[in-house]
Design a protein around this motif. Structure first.
Motif, PDB file in Angstrom:
ATOM      1  N   LYS A   7     -16.397 -12.183  11.787  1.00  0.00           N
ATOM      2  CA  LYS A   7     -16.671 -12.304  12.642  1.00  0.00           C
ATOM      3  C   LYS A   7     -16.123 -13.433  13.841  1.00  0.00           C
ATOM      4  CE  LYS A   7     -21.781 -11.677  14.755  1.00  0.00           C
ATOM      5  NZ  LYS A   7     -22.887 -11.444  14.800  1.00  0.00           N
ATOM      6  N   GLY A   8     -16.338 -14.854  13.443  1.00  0.00           N
ATOM      7  CA  GLY A   8     -16.255 -15.839  14.103  1.00  0.00           C
ATOM      8  C   GLY A   8     -15.335 -17.122  12.925  1.00  0.00           C
ATOM      9  N   LEU A   9     -14.746 -17.869  13.324  1.00  0.00           N
ATOM     10  CA  LEU A   9     -13.653 -19.023  13.109  1.00  0.00           C
ATOM     11  C   LEU A   9     -14.324 -20.699  13.421  1.00  0.00           C
ATOM     12  CD1 LEU A   9     -10.693 -18.844  11.368  1.00  0.00           C
ATOM     13  CD2 LEU A   9     -10.828 -20.201  12.676  1.00  0.00           C
ATOM     14  N   MET A  46     -14.261 -20.882  17.278  1.00  0.00           N
ATOM     15  CA  MET A  46     -14.399 -22.368  18.376  1.00  0.00           C
ATOM     16  C   MET A  46     -13.289 -23.438  17.732  1.00  0.00           C
ATOM     17  SD  MET A  46     -18.281 -23.515  18.426  1.00  0.00           S
ATOM     18  CE  MET A  46     -18.245 -24.413  16.386  1.00  0.00           C
ATOM     19  N   ALA A  47     -13.288 -24.366  17.951  1.00  0.00           N
ATOM     20  CA  ALA A  47     -11.710 -25.547  17.794  1.00  0.00           C
ATOM     21  C   ALA A  47     -12.769 -27.013  18.248  1.00  0.00           C
ATOM     22  CB  ALA A  47     -10.957 -24.852  18.486  1.00  0.00           C
ATOM     23  N   ARG A  48     -12.902 -28.154  16.932  1.00  0.00           N
ATOM     24  CA  ARG A  48     -12.496 -29.435  17.058  1.00  0.00           C
ATOM     25  C   ARG A  48     -12.056 -29.219  17.879  1.00  0.00           C
ATOM     26  NH1 ARG A  48     -13.139 -33.590  12.184  1.00  0.00           N
ATOM     27  NH2 ARG A  48     -13.174 -34.901  13.024  1.00  0.00           N
ATOM     28  N   VAL A  49     -12.034 -30.496  18.197  1.00  0.00           N
ATOM     29  CA  VAL A  49     -11.081 -31.419  19.554  1.00  0.00           C
ATOM     30  C   VAL A  49     -11.240 -32.760  19.226  1.00  0.00           C
ATOM     31  CG1 VAL A  49     -11.967 -31.417  21.586  1.00  0.00           C
ATOM     32  CG2 VAL A  49      -9.412 -31.777  21.314  1.00  0.00           C
ATOM     33  N   ARG A  96     -14.048 -21.160  22.092  1.00  0.00           N
ATOM     34  CA  ARG A  96     -15.059 -22.533  22.716  1.00  0.00           C
ATOM     35  C   ARG A  96     -13.882 -23.491  22.181  1.00  0.00           C
ATOM     36  NH1 ARG A  96     -20.533 -22.616  23.958  1.00  0.00           N
ATOM     37  NH2 ARG A  96     -20.715 -24.744  25.368  1.00  0.00           N
ATOM     38  N   VAL A  97     -14.071 -25.227  22.672  1.00  0.00           N
ATOM     39  CA  VAL A  97     -13.748 -25.772  22.299  1.00  0.00           C
ATOM     40  C   VAL A  97     -14.687 -27.073  22.239  1.00  0.00           C
ATOM     41  CG1 VAL A  97     -11.504 -27.930  22.401  1.00  0.00           C
ATOM     42  CG2 VAL A  97     -10.905 -25.936  22.841  1.00  0.00           C
TER      43      VAL A  97
END
Length: 267
Positions: A105-107, A134-137, A153-154
């Motif tokens: 469903k999500g990563l 969703m990613a961490r920056v 989303r970041v």
């Protein structure tokens, strides 16, 4: 006597080694079966401090998740905490396939390298075009690259942390309220988002006639339409539609009742 003792010790050591290998083999097979059975789960790439917090919050729901990590020391921690895991490199396609990414469903890409997160997102998006990512920056200048790679989303933990600290100074009462409502489990008040996936007795009727407020004591803070439009503080005559997402606040047990009313399993 000495020769017999040597053979006895050799046999004992061999037995322990064989039994250990057998247990590890059974453990791997059990893990593989659990991974193959996953559906609508979340994949956490990286189990550093941020990955650990995210995993803990998802597990508390509880929702299914699997963690991908390549550090042997962190793998031991994951095992001790009882999470499903894959020891490997999340930038590699084979590793993501082992995590059953097609049914996920999500990563969350939360490794410490922006470049690695870009590779993870590109690979994940190619394997599952409908996946929410969703990613961490780390470097905010890399945000555009992560979005172009396919992230929905970041998030910059440093930016969010700094904003929250500013809010604590400027609006301490508001911050305390949000902290209680959103982050503390087991409290009398909670804010939850609830998708409306199928028709029910609360759909296509005015909000004031749905019984959500009168019977459950819940407050609908906002309604997100399927189009993405956000209806804040919806009026009493607003109608809940299939495809909406309700942002509701109230007692956790009554939120669960609303989820069941809308056909959502809370198990």
């Amino acid at each position: 006597m000495g020769v017999g003792f040597v053979f006895y010790m050799f046999g004992t050591i061999t037995k322990v080694m064989v039994e250990g290998q057998f247990r590890r083999l059974l453990g791997r097979r059990k893990l593989e079966k659990q991974l193959a059975a996953l559906k609508d789960h979340y994949i956490i790439c990286g189990y550093g401090r941020i990955g650990q917090i995210i995993s803990r919050e998802i597990a508390k729901k509880p929702l299914p998740l699997v963690i991908i990590e390549k550090s042997p020391d962190l793998i031991k921690t994951i095992e001790e905490q009882g999470h499903l895991f894959i020891e490997g490199d999340a930038t590699q396609e084979d590793t993501l396939l082992k995590a059953n990414i097609q049914k996920a469903k999500g990563l969350v890409a939360t490794v410490s390298s922006d470049a690695d997160n870009v590779y993870i997102i590109l690979t994940a998006r190619g394997l599952n075009p409908g996946l929410y990512i969703m990613a961490r920056v780390v470097d905010e200048e890399a945000e555009r690259n992560l979005l172009q790679a396919g992230a929905n989303r970041v998030i910059s933990p440093y930016h969010i942390g700094a904003r929250k600290m500013a809010q604590v100074i400027l609006r301490p009462a508001v911050t305390d309220f949000i902290e209680v409502a959103v982050h503390r489990g087991g409290m009398e008040l909670q804010i939850e988002e609830i998708p409306v996936r199928a028709p029910s007795r609360v759909t296509e009727v005015p909000l004031k006639e749905s019984g959500i407020r009168q019977e459950l004591g819940l407050i609908i803070i906002a309604i997100q339409r399927a189009s993405g439009e956000m209806l804040y503080n919806p009026p009493p005559d607003a109608r809940i539609q299939v495809g909406d997402i309700l942002i509701a606040m109230g007692d956790p047990q009554n939120l669960n009742k609303l989820e069941k009313m809308l056909g959502i399993s809370t198990a």
